[in-house]
Design a protein around this motif. Structure first.
Motif, PDB file in Angstrom:
ATOM      1  N   SER A 360      36.684  49.005  32.186  1.00 18.96           N
ATOM      2  CA  SER A 360      37.351  49.022  33.495  1.00 18.96           C
ATOM      3  C   SER A 360      36.342  48.936  34.632  1.00 18.96           C
ATOM      4  O   SER A 360      35.155  49.276  34.479  1.00 18.96           O
ATOM      5  CB  SER A 360      38.179  50.299  33.635  1.00 18.96           C
ATOM      6  N   ASP A 382      41.652  48.056  34.606  1.00 13.20           N
ATOM      7  CA  ASP A 382      41.525  46.941  35.553  1.00 13.20           C
ATOM      8  C   ASP A 382      40.280  46.108  35.259  1.00 13.20           C
ATOM      9  O   ASP A 382      39.678  45.530  36.167  1.00 13.20           O
ATOM     10  CB  ASP A 382      41.485  47.465  36.984  1.00 13.20           C
ATOM     11  N   ARG A 433      47.641  41.332  36.581  1.00 12.06           N
ATOM     12  CA  ARG A 433      46.608  41.447  37.619  1.00 12.06           C
ATOM     13  C   ARG A 433      45.211  41.604  37.035  1.00 12.06           C
ATOM     14  O   ARG A 433      44.256  41.902  37.755  1.00 12.06           O
ATOM     15  CB  ARG A 433      46.920  42.654  38.505  1.00 12.06           C
ATOM     16  N   GLY A 435      42.920  42.849  33.294  1.00  8.21           N
ATOM     17  CA  GLY A 435      42.714  44.067  32.532  1.00  8.21           C
ATOM     18  C   GLY A 435      43.515  44.038  31.225  1.00  8.21           C
ATOM     19  O   GLY A 435      44.388  43.193  31.025  1.00  8.21           O
TER      20      GLY A 435
END
Length: 442
Positions: A360, A382, A433, A435
């Motif tokens: 992340s 993410d 988005r 990830g």
């Protein structure tokens, strides 16, 4: 003081409860029958007496108060089988004559309707009678009419009927006792078959308990068979682990032995690195198999608190990756329990969260959900995510998509193994988005 001792068997308990209860209920029914029979008989006699009084009153009114033309006396007794009184100022008729001392006082009584006379000691007259009295005016003259019945004869008829009812009740009780005995023995036949099935299982004649048992025993038999399946799976895993470990370390050990046995070749730095690499492989395999051996899989009676365990692991990950945020999203109550061994859940969450923390950029989210019997764990990060072509390869033993990131490629494979033991499924997908999203559903 003698205390009630509970029978040690189900059969004994059923018989001790059902047999006295059945006998008591039949006794209550018999007493209730007696009380209702007496009440119904009295009401029936009262109605008949009232109707006969009305009949006599109607005759007197039609004859303008003349007794001589009335059909009473022997005719009245033959038709109605009751004693009677017809009284006026000029004449009194009482039939039969032997009842005269008993009925004469009722003429002067001011009570109208039903009159009960009990415990009479007049010779030739009954001791217990029920009478109905009516006074009226006919042809401007006062009249009194009384009709009475001997309750002694009625009670004798009732006693005979009640006695036959008692005999019938005893027969019914005997039949009920036999039916209860037969029913309990037939019900316990399933327990006997289950006991025999367990004996065959102990002797090795069968490997599982037969599921053709009554509905009440299905959960028990199912849990026992699941326990046997779990024991077989553990034995199989132990054998596979030993075989895997033997196969995995055989080649590195053979390489090290070959290098050490070659006395003509000096141990320079390159050979030392090769030996260290081989020993490192052996250490990794031993560590992986030891971790796998600690996984229990589903066990009856074992559960854990997922929210509490998740909070502890998120706090630990926050300390391990201080630059990143670890969040928990869950609507589960604090005391919610999942039927998962605590160590297994801790290993699943720890590996997945650690993997998400490595990749992340800033934040990792853990979601715990429950809908009916379904339990779901979702971990998202993410980070850069994974190529679509590589998603299906995640969870394979030893697979490392990025050699620059520390690790041995065993974490997700261990998670995959634990999840499969619970019959659950794990799905890897990319977030819109960016990830990676890991979904584990039990």
């Amino acid at each position: 003081m003698t205390t009630f001792k509970k029978p040690s068997s189900v059969k004994g308990t059923l018989l001790v409860i059902l047999l006295p209860a059945g006998v008591a209920l039949m006794a209550i029914a018999w007493f209730a029958h007696g009380a209702l029979l007496e009440r119904m008989s009295r009401e029936f006699v009262t109605d008949r007496l009232k109707e006969e009084v009305s009949f006599l009153e109607h005759q007197i009114r039609d004859s303008d108060g003349a007794f001589d033309g009335l059909k009473t006396g022997d005719y009245f007794q033959r038709v109605f089988h009751h004693a009677f009184v017809q009284h006026s100022d000029s004449r009194t008729i009482i039939s039969p004559e032997s009842w005269k001392p008993l009925l004469s006082p009722l003429i002067k009584s001011e009570k109208e309707g039903t009159i009960r006379v009990e415990n009479s000691e007049i010779a030739g007259a009954p001791t217990d009678i029920l009478a109905y009295r009516s006074s009226f005016i006919a042809n401007e003259k006062p009249f009194v009419v009384i009709v009475a019945e001997d309750l002694g004869a009625l009670k004798n008829s009732q006693a005979e009927l009640h006695a036959w009812t008692a005999i019938a009740s005893l027969l019914l009780i005997s039949l009920m006792v036999c039916a209860i005995w037969l029913g309990v023995n037939l019900s316990m036949h399933s327990v006997t078959r289950l006991k025999a099935s367990l004996k065959r299982l102990q002797d090795g004649s069968v490997s599982r308990i037969d599921m053709t048992v009554p509905e009440e025993f299905h959960p028990l038999v199912e849990q026992l068979n699941q326990l046997l399946d779990s024991l077989d799976q553990r034995l199989e895993r132990s054998r596979n682990a030993l075989a895997n470990l033997s196969h995995s370390v055989k080649t590195p050990i053979a390489s090290v032995q070959q290098i050490l046995s070659d006395t003509s070749t000096p141990l320079d730095s390159e050979l030392r690195q090769q030996i260290a690499a081989r020993l490192g492989d052996i250490d990794k395999q031993l560590e992986a198999e030891m971790r796998r051996s600690r996984f229990a899989g589903p066990q009856v009676g074992k559960s854990c608190y997922p929210v509490e365990k998740a909070r502890d692991l998120l706090w630990m990950m926050g300390r391990l990756y201080p630059a990143k945020s670890f969040e928990l999203s869950s609507s589960l109550p604090e005391n919610s329990r999942w039927p998962i061994v605590e160590y297994d859940l801790s290993e699943i969450l720890g590996i997945v969260l650690d993997n998400a923390g490595k990749w992340s950029h800033r934040e990792v989210e853990l979601i715990l959900e429950q809908c009916g019997p379904s339990k779901r764990i979702v971990v998202t990060d993410d980070g850069p995510g994974v190529e679509e072509a590589e998603l299906s390869k995640l969870g394979q033993r030893g697979l490392r998509l990025d050699e620059q990131t520390p690790g041995h490629g065993l974490g997700l494979a261990i998670v995959q193994d634990i999840v499969s033991r619970y019959g659950a499924k794990i799905v890897f997908s990319n977030r819109p988005r960016g990830g990676l999203k890991v979904t584990i559903e039990f």
